[in-house]
Motif scaffolding. Structure first.
Motif, PDB file in Angstrom:
ATOM      1  N   LEU A 167      -0.441 -35.103  13.546  1.00 60.24           N
ATOM      2  CA  LEU A 167      -1.176 -36.069  14.357  1.00 60.24           C
ATOM      3  C   LEU A 167      -0.245 -37.033  15.084  1.00 60.24           C
ATOM      4  N   SER A 168       1.045 -36.914  14.837  1.00 61.97           N
ATOM      5  CA  SER A 168       2.024 -37.835  15.413  1.00 61.97           C
ATOM      6  C   SER A 168       2.213 -37.590  16.903  1.00 61.97           C
ATOM      7  N   PRO A 169       2.479 -38.647  17.676  1.00 59.23           N
ATOM      8  CA  PRO A 169       2.787 -38.467  19.100  1.00 59.23           C
ATOM      9  C   PRO A 169       4.020 -37.592  19.315  1.00 59.23           C
ATOM     10  N   ASP A 170       4.878 -37.500  18.299  1.00 63.32           N
ATOM     11  CA  ASP A 170       6.118 -36.727  18.411  1.00 63.32           C
ATOM     12  C   ASP A 170       6.041 -35.383  17.698  1.00 63.32           C
ATOM     13  N   TRP A 171       4.827 -34.854  17.476  1.00 62.82           N
ATOM     14  CA  TRP A 171       4.703 -33.649  16.673  1.00 62.82           C
ATOM     15  C   TRP A 171       5.534 -32.490  17.221  1.00 62.82           C
ATOM     16  N   GLY A 172       5.614 -32.334  18.531  1.00 64.69           N
ATOM     17  CA  GLY A 172       6.390 -31.235  19.100  1.00 64.69           C
ATOM     18  C   GLY A 172       7.827 -31.240  18.612  1.00 64.69           C
ATOM     19  N   SER A 173       8.435 -32.427  18.553  1.00 68.16           N
ATOM     20  CA  SER A 173       9.819 -32.554  18.079  1.00 68.16           C
ATOM     21  C   SER A 173       9.892 -32.591  16.562  1.00 68.16           C
ATOM     22  N   LEU A 174       8.884 -33.182  15.922  1.00 68.20           N
ATOM     23  CA  LEU A 174       8.873 -33.233  14.462  1.00 68.20           C
ATOM     24  C   LEU A 174       8.774 -31.833  13.858  1.00 68.20           C
ATOM     25  N   ALA A 175       8.143 -30.909  14.575  1.00 72.82           N
ATOM     26  CA  ALA A 175       8.023 -29.540  14.067  1.00 72.82           C
ATOM     27  C   ALA A 175       9.401 -28.914  13.888  1.00 72.82           C
ATOM     28  N   THR A 176      10.298 -29.177  14.844  1.00 72.36           N
ATOM     29  CA  THR A 176      11.671 -28.672  14.726  1.00 72.36           C
ATOM     30  C   THR A 176      12.394 -29.351  13.571  1.00 72.36           C
ATOM     31  N   LEU A 177      12.233 -30.665  13.467  1.00 72.28           N
ATOM     32  CA  LEU A 177      12.861 -31.404  12.370  1.00 72.28           C
ATOM     33  C   LEU A 177      12.311 -30.937  11.027  1.00 72.28           C
ATOM     34  N   GLN A 178      11.045 -30.581  10.984  1.00 68.49           N
ATOM     35  CA  GLN A 178      10.434 -30.101   9.744  1.00 68.49           C
ATOM     36  C   GLN A 178      11.097 -28.809   9.270  1.00 68.49           C
ATOM     37  N   THR A 179      11.382 -27.909  10.205  1.00 71.58           N
ATOM     38  CA  THR A 179      12.058 -26.655   9.857  1.00 71.58           C
ATOM     39  C   THR A 179      13.439 -26.933   9.276  1.00 71.58           C
ATOM     40  N   GLU A 180      14.168 -27.863   9.896  1.00 68.67           N
ATOM     41  CA  GLU A 180      15.498 -28.218   9.403  1.00 68.67           C
ATOM     42  C   GLU A 180      15.404 -28.903   8.036  1.00 68.67           C
ATOM     43  N   THR A 181      14.354 -29.695   7.845  1.00 67.80           N
ATOM     44  CA  THR A 181      14.160 -30.387   6.573  1.00 67.80           C
ATOM     45  C   THR A 181      13.893 -29.394   5.448  1.00 67.80           C
ATOM     46  N   ARG A 182      13.117 -28.360   5.732  1.00 65.42           N
ATOM     47  CA  ARG A 182      12.845 -27.336   4.724  1.00 65.42           C
ATOM     48  C   ARG A 182      14.131 -26.651   4.282  1.00 65.42           C
ATOM     49  N   SER A 183      15.009 -26.383   5.243  1.00 63.36           N
ATOM     50  CA  SER A 183      16.284 -25.759   4.918  1.00 63.36           C
ATOM     51  C   SER A 183      17.108 -26.655   4.003  1.00 63.36           C
ATOM     52  N   LEU A 184      17.073 -27.948   4.279  1.00 60.77           N
ATOM     53  CA  LEU A 184      17.818 -28.908   3.463  1.00 60.77           C
ATOM     54  C   LEU A 184      17.229 -29.009   2.057  1.00 60.77           C
ATOM     55  N   LEU A 185      15.907 -28.962   1.967  1.00 60.41           N
ATOM     56  CA  LEU A 185      15.235 -29.093   0.675  1.00 60.41           C
ATOM     57  C   LEU A 185      15.393 -27.860  -0.206  1.00 60.41           C
ATOM     58  N   ALA A 186      15.724 -26.733   0.404  1.00 62.96           N
ATOM     59  CA  ALA A 186      15.852 -25.499  -0.375  1.00 62.96           C
ATOM     60  C   ALA A 186      16.898 -25.647  -1.478  1.00 62.96           C
ATOM     61  N   ASP A 187      17.924 -26.457  -1.221  1.00 62.59           N
ATOM     62  CA  ASP A 187      18.978 -26.684  -2.219  1.00 62.59           C
ATOM     63  C   ASP A 187      19.050 -28.161  -2.588  1.00 62.59           C
ATOM     64  N   ARG A 188      17.916 -28.815  -2.663  1.00 63.63           N
ATOM     65  CA  ARG A 188      17.903 -30.269  -2.782  1.00 63.63           C
ATOM     66  C   ARG A 188      18.553 -30.800  -4.053  1.00 63.63           C
ATOM     67  N   THR A 189      18.563 -30.032  -5.133  1.00 62.47           N
ATOM     68  CA  THR A 189      19.191 -30.515  -6.367  1.00 62.47           C
ATOM     69  C   THR A 189      20.702 -30.303  -6.372  1.00 62.47           C
ATOM     70  N   LYS A 190      21.213 -29.563  -5.393  1.00 62.02           N
ATOM     71  CA  LYS A 190      22.653 -29.277  -5.343  1.00 62.02           C
ATOM     72  C   LYS A 190      23.442 -30.354  -4.599  1.00 62.02           C
ATOM     73  N   TRP A 191      22.757 -31.078  -3.731  1.00 62.19           N
ATOM     74  CA  TRP A 191      23.490 -32.062  -2.934  1.00 62.19           C
ATOM     75  C   TRP A 191      23.931 -33.237  -3.800  1.00 62.19           C
ATOM     76  N   ARG A 192      25.197 -33.632  -3.637  1.00 64.24           N
ATOM     77  CA  ARG A 192      25.757 -34.749  -4.405  1.00 64.24           C
ATOM     78  C   ARG A 192      25.929 -36.008  -3.554  1.00 64.24           C
ATOM     79  N   ARG A 193      25.805 -35.850  -2.242  1.00 64.39           N
ATOM     80  CA  ARG A 193      26.012 -36.990  -1.353  1.00 64.39           C
ATOM     81  C   ARG A 193      25.236 -36.775  -0.064  1.00 64.39           C
TER      82      ARG A 193
END
Length: 384
Positions: A201-227
């Motif tokens: 519902l965000s005014p920026d949904w078109g761009s947030l959709a791309t960020l969401q894909t990148e966020t999922r990739s980051l979360l896939a190994d979320r317990t491995k990140w130390r910093r």
């Protein structure tokens, strides 16, 4: 306003956005000056799921007491968090009520004068359709009451310059009407009553959709990140600092957070630091050179860049990404945008279908090209 309309106002004990962003006891003359200069900093935020749920519960109780004949709610076509939170809270309360208010006629009105935003109403209609909620577009002739509407609009302190507001309101109201006529657009809610993800519902949904894909990739190994590294450039926004950093720590439980914030935005993080986060205030271009030098060789350290141009692809974005090679680099205008997506992803996770594991190492990159871009960006910073 209620008195002028012959209506009754009910307060749900909810303060305005600026006072939620910066509590009243912490306001000073400096805060007032900041609000005058950059009011959007205090109000253009990603709605909080906790606030939406809280208001939805209060609305449910109020609706039960009032037993209204109709319910009118804002469409939330504007960036203002209060408009968007109210819209989502109303939809959530109706969705959770089940058959309780199933026969109650519900209408959504476009937030005038903000409804002039191109494509916003259509985007919201599409997002609601995903969960079975259909909006039927209607118009109402307001020619005979336009003068009264303008008088009522001018009551609001934020819209008291009637000479400016009148031009916008007349332009919107006359856009689809016959010559000399004015109409107002609203939408009748039909079908299932649901609430799609807030990001849709965000005014920026078109761009947030791309960020969401990148966020999922980051979360896939979320317990491995130390910093994690967070860069808040002068045009960036640290969002709701305390709650957003709590979201970051929950999403990446084994990571510490290093924040580099321009002195223009560092005040937003005056409180809320903990043993897992450190803040460095960056002053002038020399400070950014030091920050880049400290982070340049911290390969595989996820880096979030907060910058007003985050959703604009171009040379500057490519240069910024080149400064932090061999790692995930994500861009967002505000920290609350990124954390809003984090919370949605974690809240919507299906245990039986976890996200597919993604390698934490980015794709192969042309090292020579990266080095060239790094030095080009450093040169650009020095010349500025």
């Amino acid at each position: 306003m209620a008195k002028l309309l012959g209506a009754e106002q009910r307060c749900l004990d909810w303060t305005d956005a600026p006072l939620r962003f910066w509590p009243v006891e912490r306001w000073s003359q400096v805060t007032v000056e900041r609000f005058k200069a950059t009011g959007h900093t205090f109000v253009d935020l990603f709605p909080s799921a906790e606030e939406v749920s809280l208001i939805a519960n209060r609305l449910m109780h109020t609706l039960s007491v009032l037993a209204p004949d109709e319910l009118w709610i804002p469409m939330g076509v504007v960036d203002h968090v209060d408009h968007r939170t109210t819209r989502s809270a109303c939809l959530l309360s109706l969705a959770e009520a089940g058959d309780r208010f199933s026969k109650l006629p519900v209408f959504m009105y476009e937030d005038v004068p903000h409804s002039s935003s191109v494509g916003r109403a259509a985007q919201i209609r599409a997002a609601l359709a995903e969960c079975g909620t259909h909006l039927v577009r209607c118009t109402e002739d307001i020619t005979d009451v336009l003068a009264e509407k303008l008088r009522l609009v001018s009551v609001y302190a934020s819209q008291f310059e009637l000479s400016k507001m009148e031009l916008r309101i007349r332009e919107i109201a006359g856009g689809e009407a016959e010559a000399g006529k004015f109409v107002e657009t609203y939408h009748r809610v039909e079908g299932a009553r649901g609430l799609p993800p807030e990001s849709h519902l965000s005014p920026d949904w078109g761009s947030l959709a791309t960020l969401q894909t990148e966020t999922r990739s980051l979360l896939a190994d979320r317990t491995k990140w130390r910093r994690l590294t967070l860069l808040a450039l002068p045009s960036g926004h640290l969002g709701r600092w305390k709650t957003d950093t709590e979201s970051l720590m929950a999403a990446f439980p084994n990571a510490v957070l290093k924040v580099y914030a321009s002195e223009e935005v560092a005040w937003q993080a005056e409180e809320g630091l903990n043993y897992k986060s450190t803040l460095a205030v960056v002053r002038r271009w020399t400070g950014w050179l030091c920050a880049i030098g400290c982070e340049l060789f911290r390969f595989r350290t996820p880096t979030i860049v907060l910058w007003s141009g985050a959703f604009v692809s171009g040379f500057k974005r490519k240069l910024l990404k080149a400064l932090f090679p061999f790692r995930h680099v994500l861009f967002a205008p505000k920290l609350c945008d990124f954390c809003g997506l984090l919370n949605e992803e974690l809240g919507n996770a299906i245990p039986s279908r976890p996200p597919r594991s993604v390698s934490s190492r980015p794709a192969n990159t042309n090292s020579a090209e990266r080095l060239f871009l790094i030095f080009a960006c450093l040169l650009e910073i020095v010349l500025e």
